[in-house]
Enzyme design. Structure first.
Site, mmCIF file in Angstrom:
data_model
loop_
_atom_site.group_PDB
_atom_site.id
_atom_site.type_symbol
_atom_site.label_atom_id
_atom_site.label_comp_id
_atom_site.label_asym_id
_atom_site.label_seq_id
_atom_site.Cartn_x
_atom_site.Cartn_y
_atom_site.Cartn_z
ATOM 1 N N GLU A 110 -0.539 10.376 -1.873
ATOM 2 C CA GLU A 110 -0.825 8.814 -1.547
ATOM 3 C C GLU A 110 -1.413 8.630 -0.098
ATOM 4 O O GLU A 110 -1.679 9.580 0.539
ATOM 5 C CB GLU A 110 0.823 7.986 -1.545
ATOM 6 N N HIS A 224 2.178 -3.948 2.931
ATOM 7 C CA HIS A 224 1.621 -3.202 1.961
ATOM 8 C C HIS A 224 0.295 -3.822 1.495
ATOM 9 O O HIS A 224 0.253 -5.017 1.596
ATOM 10 C CB HIS A 224 2.754 -3.074 0.699
ATOM 11 N N ARG A 268 -1.921 3.029 6.061
ATOM 12 C CA ARG A 268 -1.573 1.576 5.283
ATOM 13 C C ARG A 268 -1.830 0.509 6.169
ATOM 14 O O ARG A 268 -2.267 -0.781 5.634
ATOM 15 C CB ARG A 268 -0.002 1.794 4.858
ATOM 16 N N HIS A 328 6.410 -5.219 3.683
ATOM 17 C CA HIS A 328 7.023 -4.190 2.693
ATOM 18 C C HIS A 328 8.224 -3.460 3.596
ATOM 19 O O HIS A 328 9.187 -3.217 2.644
ATOM 20 C CB HIS A 328 5.932 -3.383 2.432
ATOM 21 N N ARG A 363 5.147 3.711 8.769
ATOM 22 C CA ARG A 363 5.695 4.624 8.029
ATOM 23 C C ARG A 363 4.737 5.354 6.930
ATOM 24 O O ARG A 363 3.863 4.692 6.329
ATOM 25 C CB ARG A 363 6.797 4.116 7.017
HETATM 26 C C1 SIN Z 1 3.678 2.228 -3.425
HETATM 27 O O1 SIN Z 1 4.118 2.828 -4.328
HETATM 28 O O2 SIN Z 1 2.911 2.029 -2.648
HETATM 29 C C2 SIN Z 1 4.902 2.012 -2.030
HETATM 30 C C3 SIN Z 1 5.424 3.412 -1.782
HETATM 31 C C4 SIN Z 1 6.095 3.318 -0.198
HETATM 32 O O3 SIN Z 1 6.360 2.208 0.015
HETATM 33 O O4 SIN Z 1 6.477 4.341 0.233
#
Ligand code: SIN
Length: 493
Positions: A110, A224, A268, A328, A363
């Site tokens: 990610e 998010h 993010r 988020h 985060r």
């Molecule tokens: C996501 O699946 O994008 C969220 C994961 C997260 O907030 O760590």
């Protein structure tokens, strides 16, 4: 010992199971049904399983980079070193993480992770799988469960927390204990757009503030970047971008590359701001193009997202879908030491309600379930050994300040959420934050003493909003998720 755990996400469930395993008489108090809250909604997984070219040190370095210099390296070190034991524990408690044909854990990547180190369950239903497994363990344990009980306040005796006051079925009752572990989650419902469920009203942070506990970093709210912009907010996991999906403007341009070389996999906050600015400039939502991933892979890897997007009228294997940012995750919270102790003896905190120092100003994706499991366990384990030895110095909460004679619109939860979204959201100005703070203070001053659940939640939201806006105003430079725009009056000066 009598231990109360408040909250039944992964942090609360883990803490309660550890406390019960240690022989404590454990009571788990939860606002809605057991296993509610944010955890079952978590699509993204748990970071912390390392392939041959990866290591805890590399995970720590990614976590520190995301935290923008604001994380506590000691807390991050614990996260990455305790993490594998907690993931093994989740597996032992029945969480079936996804595996390949040889039975090896499948590792995803990610944003802002340099390596694929994230495990998922049910493709994009990781939180639900964790919640189900841990809830089953709690029901078959000695833990007493009290559901549908709102935390109203912490009970203090001789400077220590010795229990809680709850509102349940319209009546307030007190439960006494030797230690209280807060695991009440965050406060996403402060904002008009959020991925958080209705119960995320900051109850634990508000109760801790009223008890005089130290709270920090509330200005760091993570937004998010990709929430479906059609109907109720629905998260489109970052893992979709990890699989190759692209964010495009109304001409099909991948605009995030204009602000960061990593494009859609940039940190993010960078992606969320790029999405917000692009949507504002083109006057319509940006779109997430996942068509290159292919229909069968999308359905297999993201079954929940596949189902919900189709229910809402989109075939994301054939067309890009509209997305928007939404609040988020709260990086700040009740300050704890490395074992979950707060500045008030007898009070512990873990999960999103806590500020352990792991996340700093921003985060890293998929670190929150891990942090909740690691520090939920540590808090429960610390209860026995060192109940009254907090290493954090209490400070009184900075929540005073003059209230001008304001002509503000009357309070409603929706008005507060829009005020916070507009002025204490993704793109902030000091003038906007200051105006929001004055309005919040006026609302607080005029608020009646709460009696119902909704009134208590509103009072908690207002208290946390005031603390958050105060913290945002006090931080005069942009860092991590706290981003100050140029004041309109200064543009062109
Ligand atoms: C996501 O699946 O994008 C969220 C994961 C997260 O907030 O760590």
């Amino acid at each position: 010992m009598n231990v109360i755990v408040v909250g039944s996400g992964i942090a609360g469930l883990t803490a309660a199971l550890h406390a019960a395993d240690a022989g404590h008489r454990t009571t788990l108090v939860t606002k809605d049904a057991l296993g509610g809250g944010c955890t079952p909604l978590a699509q993204g997984g748990v970071a912390g399983v390392y392939g041959p070219d990866d290591s805890p040190a590399l995970h720590a370095s990614d976590t520190l980079a995301a935290g923008a210099g604001w994380s506590d390296p000691a807390a991050v070190d614990i996260l990455v070193h305790d993490g594998s034991a907690r993931i093994a524990e989740l597996i032992a408690r029945g969480v079936a993480f996804d595996r390949d044909a040889n039975g090896m854990l499948l590792l995803g990547r990610e944003a802002a992770h340099t390596h694929a180190r994230i495990v998922h369950a049910g493709g994009d239903a990781t939180g639900a799988a964790i919640s189900r497994a841990l809830v089953a363990k709690v029901w078959s344990s000695s833990i007493e469960v009290i559901e549908h009980a709102l935390l109203v306040d912490l009970l203090a005796h001789d400077g220590s927390v010795r229990g809680i006051r709850i509102l349940r079925g319209g009546a307030c009752t007190e439960i006494h204990a030797d230690a209280v572990i807060l695991a009440t989650g965050g406060a996403g419902r402060l904002f008009a757009h959020t991925t958080n469920p209705p119960g995320a009203t900051g109850d634990g942070i508000a109760a801790a503030l009223r008890a005089g506990a130290m709270v920090a970093d509330l200005e760091f709210v993570q937004f998010h970047p990709t929430v479906l912009d059609a109907g109720e907010p629905f998260l489109i996991s970052e893992a979709v971008r990890g699989e190759g999906a692209a964010l495009i403007d109304d001409e099909g341009r991948r605009f995030v590359f204009e602000v960061h070389a990593d494009g859609e996999l940039a940190p993010r906050d960078v992606v969320a701001r790029a999405v917000a600015r692009q949507a504002a400039s083109q006057g319509s939502p940006v779109r997430l193009d996942a068509t290159m991933i292919g229909a069968s892979r999308l359905a297999e890897r993201f079954p929940t997202i596949d189902r919900v997007t189709r229910e809402r009228g989109f075939d994301w294997s054939r067309e890009p879908i509209p997305v928007t940012p939404a609040a988020h995750y709260l990086m700040g919270g009740v300050v704890t030491d490395l074992d979950g102790r707060t500045s008030v003896p007898g009070l512990f905190a873990a999960g999103e309600v806590a500020r352990t120092g792991v996340h700093g100003a921003n985060r890293l994706a998929s670190n929150s379930l891990l942090e909740a499991a690691v520090f939920g366990a540590r808090a429960a384990d610390a209860v026995t050994s060192s109940l009254f030895r907090s290493r954090i110095m209490p400070v009184s909460a900075v929540l005073s300040g003059g209230i001008r004679d304001l002509n503000v619109v009357g309070f409603s939860r929706s008005a507060l959420q829009h005020l916070m979204w507009d002025h204490v959201g993704l793109l902030r100005t000091r003038t906007g934050i200051a105006e929001a703070l004055e309005t919040i203070r006026a609302w607080r001053a005029a608020a009646p003493a709460p009696t119902t659940r909704t009134e208590h939640e509103d009072a908690d939201l207002l208290l946390v909003a005031e603390a958050m806006a105060s913290a945002a105003l006090a931080r005069t430079e942009s860092v991590g998720a706290h981003h100050l725009e140029l004041e309109p009056a200064l543009i062109g000066a």
